[in-house]
Design a protein around this motif. Structure first.
Motif, PDB file in Angstrom:
ATOM      1  N   GLN A 191       3.363 -15.525  16.452  1.00 23.60           N
ATOM      2  CA  GLN A 191       2.135 -15.219  15.725  1.00 23.60           C
ATOM      3  C   GLN A 191       2.458 -14.175  14.658  1.00 23.60           C
ATOM      4  N   PRO A 192       1.883 -14.313  13.473  1.00 23.36           N
ATOM      5  CA  PRO A 192       2.224 -13.356  12.411  1.00 23.36           C
ATOM      6  C   PRO A 192       1.730 -11.941  12.660  1.00 23.36           C
ATOM      7  N   LYS A 193       0.740 -11.767  13.549  1.00 19.19           N
ATOM      8  CA  LYS A 193       0.182 -10.434  13.805  1.00 19.19           C
ATOM      9  C   LYS A 193       0.508 -10.002  15.234  1.00 19.19           C
ATOM     10  N   ARG A 194       0.731  -8.691  15.396  1.00 18.80           N
ATOM     11  CA  ARG A 194       1.152  -8.157  16.683  1.00 18.80           C
ATOM     12  C   ARG A 194       0.098  -8.371  17.761  1.00 18.80           C
ATOM     13  N   GLY A 195      -1.158  -8.085  17.447  1.00 22.59           N
ATOM     14  CA  GLY A 195      -2.215  -8.219  18.435  1.00 22.59           C
ATOM     15  C   GLY A 195      -2.380  -9.649  18.915  1.00 22.59           C
ATOM     16  N   GLN A 196      -2.228 -10.611  18.006  1.00 22.87           N
ATOM     17  CA  GLN A 196      -2.330 -12.015  18.402  1.00 22.87           C
ATOM     18  C   GLN A 196      -1.234 -12.379  19.389  1.00 22.87           C
ATOM     19  N   THR A 223       7.945  -9.014  22.151  1.00 26.40           N
ATOM     20  CA  THR A 223       7.245  -7.731  22.058  1.00 26.40           C
ATOM     21  C   THR A 223       8.165  -6.661  21.500  1.00 26.40           C
ATOM     22  N   PHE A 224       9.409  -6.627  21.974  1.00 29.52           N
ATOM     23  CA  PHE A 224      10.371  -5.634  21.484  1.00 29.52           C
ATOM     24  C   PHE A 224      10.648  -5.821  19.996  1.00 29.52           C
ATOM     25  N   ILE A 225      10.877  -7.054  19.574  1.00 36.09           N
ATOM     26  CA  ILE A 225      11.184  -7.308  18.159  1.00 36.09           C
ATOM     27  C   ILE A 225       9.984  -6.981  17.278  1.00 36.09           C
ATOM     28  N   ASN A 226       8.781  -7.359  17.716  1.00 37.93           N
ATOM     29  CA  ASN A 226       7.585  -7.052  16.924  1.00 37.93           C
ATOM     30  C   ASN A 226       7.403  -5.548  16.755  1.00 37.93           C
ATOM     31  N   ASP A 227       7.654  -4.788  17.816  1.00 37.98           N
ATOM     32  CA  ASP A 227       7.528  -3.334  17.721  1.00 37.98           C
ATOM     33  C   ASP A 227       8.658  -2.726  16.891  1.00 37.98           C
ATOM     34  N   ALA A 228       9.884  -3.214  17.104  1.00 41.88           N
ATOM     35  CA  ALA A 228      11.031  -2.642  16.402  1.00 41.88           C
ATOM     36  C   ALA A 228      10.968  -2.901  14.906  1.00 41.88           C
ATOM     37  N   LEU A 229      10.477  -4.063  14.516  1.00 43.08           N
ATOM     38  CA  LEU A 229      10.427  -4.419  13.090  1.00 43.08           C
ATOM     39  C   LEU A 229       9.042  -4.233  12.493  1.00 43.08           C
ATOM     40  N   ALA A 230       8.184  -3.511  13.206  1.00 41.97           N
ATOM     41  CA  ALA A 230       6.852  -3.167  12.688  1.00 41.97           C
ATOM     42  C   ALA A 230       6.083  -4.406  12.242  1.00 41.97           C
ATOM     43  N   SER A 231       5.881  -5.317  13.181  1.00 41.30           N
ATOM     44  CA  SER A 231       5.062  -6.499  12.894  1.00 41.30           C
ATOM     45  C   SER A 231       3.671  -6.065  12.441  1.00 41.30           C
ATOM     46  N   PRO A 232       3.085  -6.759  11.467  1.00 37.43           N
ATOM     47  CA  PRO A 232       1.760  -6.353  10.969  1.00 37.43           C
ATOM     48  C   PRO A 232       0.718  -6.307  12.073  1.00 37.43           C
ATOM     49  N   SER A 233      -0.140  -5.308  12.025  1.00 33.33           N
ATOM     50  CA  SER A 233      -1.202  -5.164  13.016  1.00 33.33           C
ATOM     51  C   SER A 233      -2.376  -6.066  12.663  1.00 33.33           C
ATOM     52  N   THR A 234      -2.989  -6.613  13.686  1.00 33.17           N
ATOM     53  CA  THR A 234      -4.136  -7.495  13.470  1.00 33.17           C
ATOM     54  C   THR A 234      -5.299  -6.734  12.853  1.00 33.17           C
ATOM     55  N   TRP A 235      -5.555  -5.513  13.353  1.00 33.90           N
ATOM     56  CA  TRP A 235      -6.708  -4.764  12.860  1.00 33.90           C
ATOM     57  C   TRP A 235      -6.530  -4.428  11.384  1.00 33.90           C
ATOM     58  N   HIS A 236      -5.284  -4.186  10.981  1.00 32.99           N
ATOM     59  CA  HIS A 236      -5.048  -3.794   9.588  1.00 32.99           C
ATOM     60  C   HIS A 236      -5.343  -4.934   8.624  1.00 32.99           C
ATOM     61  N   SER A 237      -5.054  -6.169   9.045  1.00 31.53           N
ATOM     62  CA  SER A 237      -5.360  -7.317   8.182  1.00 31.53           C
ATOM     63  C   SER A 237      -6.818  -7.741   8.302  1.00 31.53           C
ATOM     64  N   LEU A 238      -7.448  -7.444   9.457  1.00 30.83           N
ATOM     65  CA  LEU A 238      -8.852  -7.819   9.639  1.00 30.83           C
ATOM     66  C   LEU A 238      -9.783  -6.903   8.861  1.00 30.83           C
ATOM     67  N   LEU A 239      -9.413  -5.641   8.711  1.00 36.20           N
ATOM     68  CA  LEU A 239     -10.316  -4.676   8.087  1.00 36.20           C
ATOM     69  C   LEU A 239     -10.775  -5.096   6.695  1.00 36.20           C
ATOM     70  N   PRO A 240      -9.886  -5.463   5.752  1.00 39.53           N
ATOM     71  CA  PRO A 240     -10.392  -5.872   4.428  1.00 39.53           C
ATOM     72  C   PRO A 240     -11.239  -7.141   4.473  1.00 39.53           C
ATOM     73  N   ARG A 241     -10.917  -8.058   5.383  1.00 37.94           N
ATOM     74  CA  ARG A 241     -11.717  -9.284   5.492  1.00 37.94           C
ATOM     75  C   ARG A 241     -13.109  -8.971   6.013  1.00 37.94           C
ATOM     76  N   LEU A 242     -13.181  -8.095   7.027  1.00 39.07           N
ATOM     77  CA  LEU A 242     -14.487  -7.731   7.576  1.00 39.07           C
ATOM     78  C   LEU A 242     -15.300  -6.942   6.564  1.00 39.07           C
ATOM     79  N   ALA A 243     -14.626  -6.048   5.817  1.00 38.99           N
ATOM     80  CA  ALA A 243     -15.333  -5.282   4.791  1.00 38.99           C
ATOM     81  C   ALA A 243     -15.870  -6.201   3.697  1.00 38.99           C
ATOM     82  N   ALA A 244     -15.067  -7.217   3.314  1.00 40.80           N
ATOM     83  CA  ALA A 244     -15.535  -8.168   2.298  1.00 40.80           C
ATOM     84  C   ALA A 244     -16.719  -8.988   2.817  1.00 40.80           C
ATOM     85  N   ALA A 245     -16.667  -9.397   4.089  1.00 37.55           N
ATOM     86  CA  ALA A 245     -17.795 -10.125   4.675  1.00 37.55           C
ATOM     87  C   ALA A 245     -19.025  -9.230   4.762  1.00 37.55           C
ATOM     88  N   HIS A 246     -18.816  -7.947   5.042  1.00 37.23           N
ATOM     89  CA  HIS A 246     -19.927  -6.994   5.078  1.00 37.23           C
ATOM     90  C   HIS A 246     -20.600  -6.908   3.707  1.00 37.23           C
TER      91      HIS A 246
END
Length: 676
Positions: free
Chosen positions: A67-72, A171-194
């Motif tokens: 998954q492209p996002k860590r939380g997913q 999980t180790f690779i996502n953390d070590a290579l700073a996989s993008p956070s889900t909340w960070h990508s969701l925030l602009p989308r939610l703000a735009a929907a708002h």
């Protein structure tokens, strides 16, 4: 070269660069492919080091969790592990009970798989995946070892160990290579929907109701964010608050759209709004503006002032029911704007939001039953075919059929998934064969294996990031290591490989035929099923049964989102269908809110008789009785205290809303035999 030719050449060059820019993957896509390749390599290496029986299962686990996002990835990993454990336990039990009777074992597995698929239909996102996985894991552990039942326990332990290795690796690779956070990508989308929801509400208050089609488009922008909102909780220490904030904001945006339309309708029925209504309308407009009037402190002031205005409107007496409705709807708009603003801020800064609510999804029982029966029938027919054919690797084929059919059952469109599988399976087989017999060609050594796998993994990851080719990429990276079956030392058996490749392609063909021929569901059937579910939910709401009004609003929004995707026909037919679907949702939410307020008002002894009449009017669904009950509540409000007056305003407004919608769509409601 003339200037005109140079301009044309520059224009052609610009268009060429634009075309290349659209087709060449972005750096983030290459970074995603690199992470998955490293995670699969690490999982394979760890599985070899631990001497697991099926090292390829660890690599396949990483591919499924790609998954492209860590939380997913974290959310899917959690439910993948739980589903594997449950499936392993069930496999051991079934093999212990029916290990000596293959027919009973296969029948019991088909029933278990159907049950898991049925349950998965009523769960959300990764939880649905976990339920479905617990079904076909039994095939991987028990059916694959049907000829050696004594090895089932070891196979279950090995499967769980391989899944654990894959989860730890990604999980180790996502953390070590700073996989993008889900909340960070969701925030602009939610703000735009708002912002879009506030613009929609402003248009409603200024120019009138934008209509059901515009509302459905707004819901279609909001609804897809639900999955990401549920995946945030495990990313950070304050992820629970961020996830709750995102869910609260999404639910508030649904309510904001509905409340602004209701306010526009109420204002349209007032020939000349009085000063209280005009002030309330101005405050509601200020609350959904782009300036300082929409900040947290300003929204709190607006809400308090609007509560004073609603209280004054009932305390003074003599106001029409439409005026009371307009006052209450302005308060509803500001309340929704307050929750939306707070939720977006909570997603961004991690503070505890004002509320934590669920976002239920719409599921049809008929669709769930058909999905379960489809998987069971497909597995049963495939079992009979392979038994009659007498192929030596039938158990491998049955595992693939069970897995692909189960996976298709939790996708939004099984037909599109089956098309992707039909392309992805041969592609995975070709890539695995080329890698094994051309690139490696008998070579041994883990570094060579890792390098040889890199191009195919990158191709699959890049394809999976593009929505039209997602299934092709997903199937490629999942079945590529499964067909290669990495071992230490690596085995090169062309006959076994060709047979396995033929069987997975056969499984893809079976899936393709299954979703089209076995209990297919057309768009018109989807609409009919959704309408039937909405009818039952509305009957429960009118009778005072069911759930919270906010939860019902979210459920109806998801139902409308799905209904819009299934809606077809001419423009007039689509508009009429949407109009009726929104009418059902509006009456259901109004009835749920009205019953909630009436239950709280039962403690006021002087209102017991009126409350009983109002509840009877809701259960009967007669518009005249609903109007009379609402007017009686408004008339009695002047003698009550402030808290009771505010509850009476909400109850009377929802009673009157239900009355007006039922009257406006009387023929449609009568055709549905509502209320029953």
């Amino acid at each position: 070269m003339s200037r005109a030719e140079a301009a044309r050449g520059g224009g052609l060059g610009g268009r060429l660069l634009d075309a290349l820019d659209r087709r060449i993957p972005k750096p983030a896509a290459w970074a995603f492919a690199l992470r998955i390749w490293l995670a699969m390599t690490l999982a394979l290496y760890a599985a070899f080091w631990l001497q697991l029986d099926s090292a390829s299962s660890a690599a396949v686990c990483v591919a499924i969790l790609a998954q492209p996002k860590r939380g997913q990835a974290l959310s899917k990993a959690t439910y993948r592990f739980l589903g594997t454990v449950i499936g392993g336990l069930v496999a051991i039990v079934l093999m212990g009970l029916f290990g000596q009777d293959r027919v009973l074992l296969l029948v019991s597995f088909a029933c278990w798989l159907g049950l898991c698929v049925f349950v998965a239909q009523f769960l959300q996102d990764t939880r649905a995946y976990g339920a479905m996985l617990s079904g076909y894991t039994v095939a991987i552990i028990a059916i694959a070892h049907i000829d050696a039942p004594q090895t089932t326990f070891d196979a279950a332990i090995g499967r769980i160990a391989a899944i654990t290795v894959g989860i730890v690796a990604i999980t180790f690779i996502n953390d070590a290579l700073a996989s993008p956070s889900t909340w960070h990508s969701l925030l602009p989308r939610l703000a735009a929907a708002h912002d879009a929801a506030k613009a929609f509400a402003r248009e409603s208050l200024i120019a009138g109701d934008p209509g059901p089609e515009r509302t459905a488009a707004l819901i279609g922008r909001i609804a897809p964010m639900r999955a990401d909102a549920n995946a945030i909780a495990g990313e950070l220490d304050d992820g629970v608050h961020r996830a709750a904030g995102a869910r609260s904001a999404i639910a508030a945006l649904y309510v904001l759209a509905a409340a602004s339309r209701a306010l526009a309708a109420a204002m349209g029925r007032l020939p000349e709004p009085d000063p209280l209504v005009r002030e309330a309308h101005a405050l509601a407009l200020r609350a959904i503006s782009e300036g300082e009037g929409a900040g947290a402190e300003a929204l709190e002031r607006h809400g308090e002032r609007l509560r004073d205005l609603v209280d004054a409107g009932l305390r003074d007496g003599g106001r029409s029911l439409d005026a009371v409705m307009a006052l209450q709807r302005t308060l509803d708009v500001v309340n929704a704007a307050t929750f939306a603003e707070d939720g977006v801020r909570a997603l961004g800064d991690g503070h505890k939001p004002l509320r934590d609510i669920a976002l239920p999804t719409h599921r049809d029982v008929q669709v769930a039953v058909r999905g379960a029966l489809r998987v069971m029938i497909a597995f049963g027919l495939t079992t009979g075919f392979f038994v009659l054919a007498g192929l030596p690797q039938s158990s491998f084929a049955l595992v693939q059929v069970a897995a692909t059919c189960a996976l298709s059952s939790v996708t939004p469109d099984p037909r599109k998934f089956a098309q992707g599988v039909l392309i992805g399976m041969p592609l995975a087989a070709l890539c695995a064969g080329f890698t094994l017999f051309v690139m490696l060609n008998g070579a041994q050594g883990f570094p060579l294996l890792a390098i040889a796998m890199a191009p195919v993994i990158a191709l699959g990851c890049l394809l999976s990031l593009n929505p039209p080719t997602f299934t092709i990429g997903f199937i490629t990276i999942v079945f590529f290591p499964a067909l290669m079956a990495p071992e230490n030392p690596q085995s090169y058996d062309p006959q076994t490989f060709l047979m396995n490749a033929l069987l997975v392609v056969t499984a893809a063909i079976i899936l393709f035929l299954t979703v089209r021929l076995v209990l297919p569901i057309s768009a018109s059937q989807h609409r009919a099923f959704a309408l039937d579910e909405a009818r039952r939910d509305l009957a429960e709401a009118l009778a005072g049964e069911g759930g919270d009004a906010t939860t019902r609003t979210s459920l109806n929004a998801d139902r409308l989102f799905q209904f819009s995707a299934w809606n077809s026909g001419s423009g007039a037919v689509r508009r009429a269908s949407l109009h009726h679907a929104f009418a059902l949702a509006q009456v259901e939410a109004a009835a749920a809110r009205a019953h909630a307020q009436l239950r709280q008002l039962r403690r006021v002894t002087t209102l017991v008789t009126l409350i009983g009449r109002a509840r009877e009017a809701l259960a009967a669904g007669r518009s005249q009785d609903l109007d009379r009950a609402a007017q009686d509540l408004v008339a009695r409000a002047a003698t009550q205290d402030r808290e009771v007056r505010l509850m009476l305003a909400r109850a009377a407004t929802d009673l009157a809303t239900a009355s007006r919608v039922i009257r406006r769509h009387g023929r449609f409601f009568r055709r549905l035999s509502l209320p029953s």
